[in-house]
Design a protein around this motif. Structure first.
Motif, PDB file in Angstrom:
ATOM      1  N   ASN A 108       0.879  -1.134   0.067  1.00 41.56           N
ATOM      2  CA  ASN A 108      -0.013  -0.034   0.052  1.00 41.56           C
ATOM      3  C   ASN A 108       0.840   1.435   0.051  1.00 41.56           C
ATOM      4  O   ASN A 108       0.370   2.406   0.620  1.00 41.56           O
ATOM      5  CB  ASN A 108      -1.096  -0.060   1.045  1.00 41.56           C
ATOM      6  N   ASN A 109       2.073   1.410  -0.497  1.00 43.12           N
ATOM      7  CA  ASN A 109       2.782   2.265  -0.518  1.00 43.12           C
ATOM      8  C   ASN A 109       3.062   3.130  -1.942  1.00 43.12           C
ATOM      9  O   ASN A 109       3.259   2.866  -2.838  1.00 43.12           O
ATOM     10  CB  ASN A 109       4.396   1.809  -0.385  1.00 43.12           C
TER      11      ASN A 109
ATOM     12  N   PHE B 194      -1.829   9.740   4.442  1.00 39.80           N
ATOM     13  CA  PHE B 194      -0.757   9.558   5.357  1.00 39.80           C
ATOM     14  C   PHE B 194      -1.136   8.448   6.308  1.00 39.80           C
ATOM     15  O   PHE B 194      -2.525   8.833   7.186  1.00 39.80           O
ATOM     16  CB  PHE B 194      -0.148  10.740   5.954  1.00 39.80           C
ATOM     17  N   ASP B 195      -0.277   7.503   6.796  1.00 48.62           N
ATOM     18  CA  ASP B 195      -0.762   6.507   7.851  1.00 48.62           C
ATOM     19  C   ASP B 195      -0.269   7.322   9.250  1.00 48.62           C
ATOM     20  O   ASP B 195       0.422   8.372   9.007  1.00 48.62           O
ATOM     21  CB  ASP B 195      -0.391   5.225   7.802  1.00 48.62           C
ATOM     22  N   LYS B 196      -0.200   6.564  10.228  1.00 51.87           N
ATOM     23  CA  LYS B 196       0.294   7.220  11.498  1.00 51.87           C
ATOM     24  C   LYS B 196       1.718   7.249  11.530  1.00 51.87           C
ATOM     25  O   LYS B 196       2.158   8.182  12.363  1.00 51.87           O
ATOM     26  CB  LYS B 196      -0.032   6.373  12.586  1.00 51.87           C
TER      27      LYS B 196
ATOM     28  N   ARG C 236      -0.403   6.027   1.941  1.00 48.82           N
ATOM     29  CA  ARG C 236      -0.796   4.704   1.822  1.00 48.82           C
ATOM     30  C   ARG C 236      -2.143   4.834   1.333  1.00 48.82           C
ATOM     31  O   ARG C 236      -2.935   5.640   1.160  1.00 48.82           O
ATOM     32  CB  ARG C 236      -0.872   4.012   3.166  1.00 48.82           C
ATOM     33  N   ILE C 237      -2.479   3.607   0.488  1.00 50.72           N
ATOM     34  CA  ILE C 237      -3.828   3.305  -0.141  1.00 50.72           C
ATOM     35  C   ILE C 237      -4.891   3.497   1.271  1.00 50.72           C
ATOM     36  O   ILE C 237      -4.664   2.682   2.047  1.00 50.72           O
ATOM     37  CB  ILE C 237      -3.992   2.204  -0.962  1.00 50.72           C
TER      38      ILE C 237
ATOM     39  N   PHE D  98      -8.338   1.829  -6.660  1.00 45.74           N
ATOM     40  CA  PHE D  98      -7.121   2.434  -6.961  1.00 45.74           C
ATOM     41  C   PHE D  98      -6.720   1.493  -7.972  1.00 45.74           C
ATOM     42  O   PHE D  98      -5.979   1.906  -9.145  1.00 45.74           O
ATOM     43  CB  PHE D  98      -6.053   2.426  -5.866  1.00 45.74           C
ATOM     44  N   TRP D  99      -6.219   0.089  -7.869  1.00 50.78           N
ATOM     45  CA  TRP D  99      -5.654  -0.745  -8.771  1.00 50.78           C
ATOM     46  C   TRP D  99      -6.598  -0.998 -10.201  1.00 50.78           C
ATOM     47  O   TRP D  99      -5.876  -0.961 -11.297  1.00 50.78           O
ATOM     48  CB  TRP D  99      -5.823  -2.321  -8.063  1.00 50.78           C
TER      49      TRP D  99
END
Length: 192
Positions: A17-18, A135-137, A142-143, A151-152
């Motif tokens: 998920n980057n 943004f993640d924590k 990330r997705i 997304f894909w």
């Protein structure tokens, strides 16, 4: 070989998920068919082997201007030039959009895919937050949860089209009469 590493990087980034890594790898991967198209365009021109060698040396050894950080004396061939020349050697496909059929050059489609992916690398990339990524924590883009398939679905055509065009262009380059199964590589000029 580079294309295999980039394809693998795209898949790994997607599975992780980057988004930042995925876009960087996908952008580079989409440059490969443009380079192959440029090669096919070049070998089809009526130029001497010496002129061709100069072009291929620029293609493989050229550097993008980087001020005082530039390395070497050869200028890189601009990626836009490569996409433009690719359009001259790639076929047209009939596409239907909004109920209207039209012939569109495969090279233009790839260039549009490339421009789409490049948008995420520009300073305005945060305009896309909240749609499929955030943004993640830990501060990694990330997705979003539940958005992976959406997304894909949006970027799978980019990857698959590039793979298809790479195969097509490799076959065309290898079968081109000016290539002659790379028998010219015995020439000492290629190894100076």
């Amino acid at each position: 070989m580079r294309s295999l590493y980039l394809k693998e990087g795209i898949i790994v980034a997607f599975n992780e998920n980057n988004l930042v890594s995925l876009y960087a790898n996908l952008k580079s991967f989409l440059e490969i068919p443009s380079m192959l198209g440029y090669i096919l365009y070049t070998i089809g021109r009526n130029i001497s082997k010496e002129e061709m060698l100069e072009i291929f040396t620029d293609l493989t050894m050229g550097n993008k201007e980087a001020g005082t950080l530039s390395i070497g004396g050869r200028n890189a061939i601009n990626i836009i030039t490569m996409f433009e020349k690719s359009e001259l050697v790639l076929p047209k496909k009939e596409l239907e959009t909004e109920g209207k059929k039209e012939l569109i050059n495969v090279g233009k489609i790839l260039f549009d895919f490339y421009k789409d992916v490049c948008n995420y690398g520009h300073p305005n990339y945060n305009a896309h937050f909240g749609i499929v990524g955030d943004f993640d924590k830990n501060g990694v883009w990330r997705i979003l949860e539940g958005k992976k398939e959406e997304f894909w679905g949006g970027y799978k055509p980019h990857l698959l089209a590039a793979i298809t065009v790479i195969i097509f262009l490799c076959e065309r380059v290898l079968k081109h009469p000016n290539v002659d199964n790379f028998s010219g590589l015995k020439n000492s000029h290629y190894f100076l």
